[in-house]
Design an enzyme around this catalytic site. Structure first.
Site, PDB file in Angstrom:
ATOM      1  N   HIS A 154       1.419   0.293  24.320  1.00 42.30           N
ATOM      2  CA  HIS A 154       2.088  -0.826  23.661  1.00 42.30           C
ATOM      3  C   HIS A 154       1.577  -2.186  24.151  1.00 42.30           C
ATOM      4  O   HIS A 154       1.234  -3.034  23.331  1.00 42.30           O
ATOM      5  CB  HIS A 154       3.604  -0.737  23.740  1.00 42.30           C
TER       6      HIS A 154
ATOM      7  N   TYR B 265      -0.500  -6.037  22.694  1.00 43.24           N
ATOM      8  CA  TYR B 265      -0.376  -7.458  23.065  1.00 43.24           C
ATOM      9  C   TYR B 265      -1.653  -7.981  23.712  1.00 43.24           C
ATOM     10  O   TYR B 265      -1.899  -9.188  23.701  1.00 43.24           O
ATOM     11  CB  TYR B 265       0.892  -7.677  23.914  1.00 43.24           C
TER      12      TYR B 265
ATOM     13  N   HIS C 148       0.824  -0.080   9.293  1.00 46.23           N
ATOM     14  CA  HIS C 148       1.328  -1.140  10.173  1.00 46.23           C
ATOM     15  C   HIS C 148       0.219  -1.669  11.085  1.00 46.23           C
ATOM     16  O   HIS C 148      -0.024  -2.868  11.148  1.00 46.23           O
ATOM     17  CB  HIS C 148       2.498  -0.603  11.007  1.00 46.23           C
ATOM     18  N   PHE C 149      -0.483  -0.749  11.777  1.00 47.89           N
ATOM     19  CA  PHE C 149      -1.462  -1.305  12.723  1.00 47.89           C
ATOM     20  C   PHE C 149      -2.756  -1.742  12.041  1.00 47.89           C
ATOM     21  O   PHE C 149      -3.542  -2.474  12.634  1.00 47.89           O
ATOM     22  CB  PHE C 149      -1.661  -0.420  13.969  1.00 47.89           C
ATOM     23  N   HIS C 150      -2.954  -1.332  10.773  1.00 43.39           N
ATOM     24  CA  HIS C 150      -4.081  -1.947  10.056  1.00 43.39           C
ATOM     25  C   HIS C 150      -3.738  -3.376   9.651  1.00 43.39           C
ATOM     26  O   HIS C 150      -4.638  -4.192   9.446  1.00 43.39           O
ATOM     27  CB  HIS C 150      -4.495  -1.105   8.846  1.00 43.39           C
TER      28      HIS C 150
ATOM     29  N   ARG D 274      -0.018  10.894   8.854  1.00 37.08           N
ATOM     30  CA  ARG D 274      -1.246  10.249   9.316  1.00 37.08           C
ATOM     31  C   ARG D 274      -2.125  11.312   9.972  1.00 37.08           C
ATOM     32  O   ARG D 274      -1.694  12.438  10.200  1.00 37.08           O
ATOM     33  CB  ARG D 274      -0.915   9.129  10.302  1.00 37.08           C
ATOM     34  N   ARG D 275      -3.365  10.939  10.290  1.00 39.56           N
ATOM     35  CA  ARG D 275      -4.285  11.789  11.049  1.00 39.56           C
ATOM     36  C   ARG D 275      -4.416  13.186  10.443  1.00 39.56           C
ATOM     37  O   ARG D 275      -4.304  14.199  11.126  1.00 39.56           O
ATOM     38  CB  ARG D 275      -3.792  11.921  12.496  1.00 39.56           C
TER      39      ARG D 275
END
Lengths: 57, 544
Positions: free
Chosen positions: B220, B224, B371-373, B436-437
């Site tokens: 996580h 950041y 989301h993370f894309h 996913r994956r």
């Protein structure tokens, strides 16, 4: 009385000029509205998926 | 202006940036291929596996591109704000670069040989070649050299400028590297104490839950580590780009300190669906996760305020008249700005992911990938692209030309469209339950799985669009290296004269690091005590 009113008016104008020099002294109404809209978007998205959770559980 | 090009410091930064873009290019090819396979458009030839390509994509994009770019960018900013790197600092930095590069090459070789198809999270009990884990150690230890270099340079500045508040960029660079060090302690612990002994065969089993928990202790704050340099650009560089000022130095520092404190003791929100961890500690870490909303919204406020202040100083009228005043025709502003806008849905998705019940809806679905894309591959990547258009000319003594600007605008538009389409498809089909994956499958033509196919084909098409953007970006970089000679400034904005003076407490690290250490001990001690006694462990599996 008139002299005092003139003095106040002149001070107000001076403040106005200072505000233009330092843009930050301007009231940030647009910023306030923008962060409210951002918060609303987050809340709506969150509630939407929460309703989906309730619907599926 | 100090000429930085042709110095060993500029070569150092440039080397990092070029390795980062080499990784982005190879990772981008892998991304396009996996999109086409997942959508059922192509099949990979020569026995190349979908998960092999997926591993290369994740490692090269999420770990290599970001880490190299960030460190190269931070070095350049340290030189700009604190002066040339001290000779020892420069040497340490080069050692770190070499270690990271050797680690990257070794790791990529292992993936290409199909000896490490464990995805970028390398979850146990999937067991890769031990040399893949050695490669990770080299990358992490190399990055610690960057930590030593940047913090040493920062401390030198503080020693030679007694009683002064440090330059904002230098403060933020040091914060980023301190965050990185604290985060990588987790990954170093699991790789050195668990994966390496297990993969070399010195021990038979691995405690899976501890390895996953240590990974997410790192995973996580890793997010950041990507976002803080992005915020550096937004807080310190974009105001200069638009001709404005930093809204508030104190607010920027406070936001960074809060990010540092609230991004580490929160990894359990990635493990909400995992058994073996007490719901109480999951709950506590979810609460801590939500506190990160505070500095995020402070950042949003500061950005809007910077833009509005600038617009009003130019005579903008009405509630939103200032929006029209921004320099959208300049890629150095446009790319980070588009990234910033798309961070709004990205942030909303993050809050959904971290909420316990909603995590049950989206866990391990393509929603998370979407989301993370949006976060790293759109917000962070576009901000870094915008930086690249002035940083490479700055480092090489070249000029930023109109032609480069036009290319950059195209890159930004194509990348943003590609990512919006891809992420939207991923979010929607994820809510429908698509995992996913997973390689292409129709689950024996199950009607639910067949409904996902349209979205997966949209993802494939957008993957091609994104690859086109990468080609244009690579061409831009070659053009930058051959652009006419000249000087390009490293833009650092000044703080608004109306902002208050920065309190010294915001420049004192030890207070905040102690608070963070206390929070980490509080949030992780009990979960780890439970996990240490959680069963016999697992032997290794090669699932590919």
């Amino acid at each position: 009385m008139d002299a005092r009113r003139d003095q106040m008016e002149s001070k107000r104008r001076e403040n106005g000029n200072n505000q233009q020099e330092h843009g930050q002294d301007e009231p940030l109404k647009g910023t306030f509205a923008s962060v409210l809209m951002l918060g609303a978007f987050i809340a709506v998205s969150w509630i939407g998926v929460f309703l989906l959770f309730l619907n599926r559980s | 202006m100090i000429q930085v090009h042709k110095t060993t410091d500029s070569k150092l930064s440039l080397s990092h940036i070029l390795v980062a873009y080499a990784a982005l290019t190879i990772g981008g090819i892998c991304g396009m291929l996996q999109g086409l396979v997942r959508g059922g458009v192509i099949e990979l030839p020569y026995g190349i596996g979908y998960y092999q390509v997926l591993t290369a994509h994740g490692v090269l994009m999420a770990l290599v591109f970001t880490t190299f770019f960030i460190i190269g960018f931070l070095y350049a900013g340290m030189v700009r704000t604190t002066g040339p790197l001290l000779p020892t600092v420069n040497k340490i930095a080069w050692v770190g670069f070499l270690m990271m590069t050797v680690g990257t090459v070794l790791g990529v070789i292992m993936v290409l040989l199909n000896k490490a198809t464990v995805l970028y999270t390398f979850y146990a009990p999937m067991k890769a070649s031990p040399w893949f884990y050695v490669a990770l150690v080299l990358i992490v230890v190399g990055s610690w050299c960057a930590l030593v270099a940047i913090v040493s340079q920062f401390r030198y500045w503080k020693r030679t400028h007694k009683g002064k508040i440090s330059p904002l960029f230098a403060f933020m660079a040091a914060s980023t590297m301190i965050l990185w060090f604290i985060a990588t302690l987790g990954v170093a612990a699991t790789v050195l104490l668990q994966f390496i002994p297990w993969s070399f065969g010195w021990v038979d089993t691995i405690n899976v839950m501890i390895s996953r928990t240590l990974f997410w202790y790192f995973g996580h704050p890793l997010v950041y580590f990507w976002l803080l340099p992005t915020y550096v650009v937004w807080y310190v560089i974009l105001p200069k780009m638009i001709g404005g000022k930093i809204f508030s130095d104190s607010m920027a520092r406070l936001a960074f300190i809060l990010f540092l404190i609230f991004s580490v003791p929160v990894g359990l929100h990635h493990q909400l669906m995992e058994p073996g961890i007490s719901p109480t500690w999951k709950y506590i870490q979810v609460v801590l996760t939500f506190l990160v909303v505070v500095p995020s919204l402070m950042t949003a406020f500061a950005m809007f305020a910077t833009f509005e202040s600038y617009g009003r100083s130019k005579g903008a009228k009405g509630l939103f008249g200032w929006i029209r005043m921004l320099p959208y025709g300049d890629v150095r502003f446009l790319a980070p700005f588009v990234g910033m806008l798309l961070f709004i849905p990205a942030g909303a998705g993050g809050i959904i992911n971290a909420s316990n019940q909603m995590n049950a809806v989206v866990h391990n679905t393509l929603f998370v990938t979407g989301h993370f894309h949006l976060t790293v591959a759109t917000t962070v990547a576009l901000t870094f692209f915008g930086v690249t258009y002035w940083l490479i000319p700055h480092l090489t003594g070249r000029t930023f030309t109109k032609k480069l600007n036009r290319m950059g605008i195209w890159v930004t538009i194509i990348w943003a469209i590609g990512m919006v389409i891809m992420s939207a498809a991923m979010h929607i089909v994820g809510l429908f339950g698509a995992p996913r994956r997973t390689a292409y499958t129709t689950y024996n033509d199950h009607p639910v799985a067949l409904e996902w196919l349209t979205y997966e084909r949209v993802m494939a098409i957008s993957g091609v669009l994104l690859f086109i953007a990468i080609i244009l970006l690579v061409i831009s970089i070659v053009m930058m290296l051959r652009a006419p000679k000249g000087e390009e400034e490293f833009p650092i904005a000044e703080v608004n004269a109306a902002a208050g003076q920065t309190p010294a407490v915001l420049d004192k690290w030890w207070i905040w690091i102690i608070i963070l250490a206390v929070l980490i001990v509080f949030a992780y001690t009990m979960p780890f005590i439970d996990l240490i006694n959680s069963g016999p462990g697992s032997k290794g599996w090669v699932t590919w």
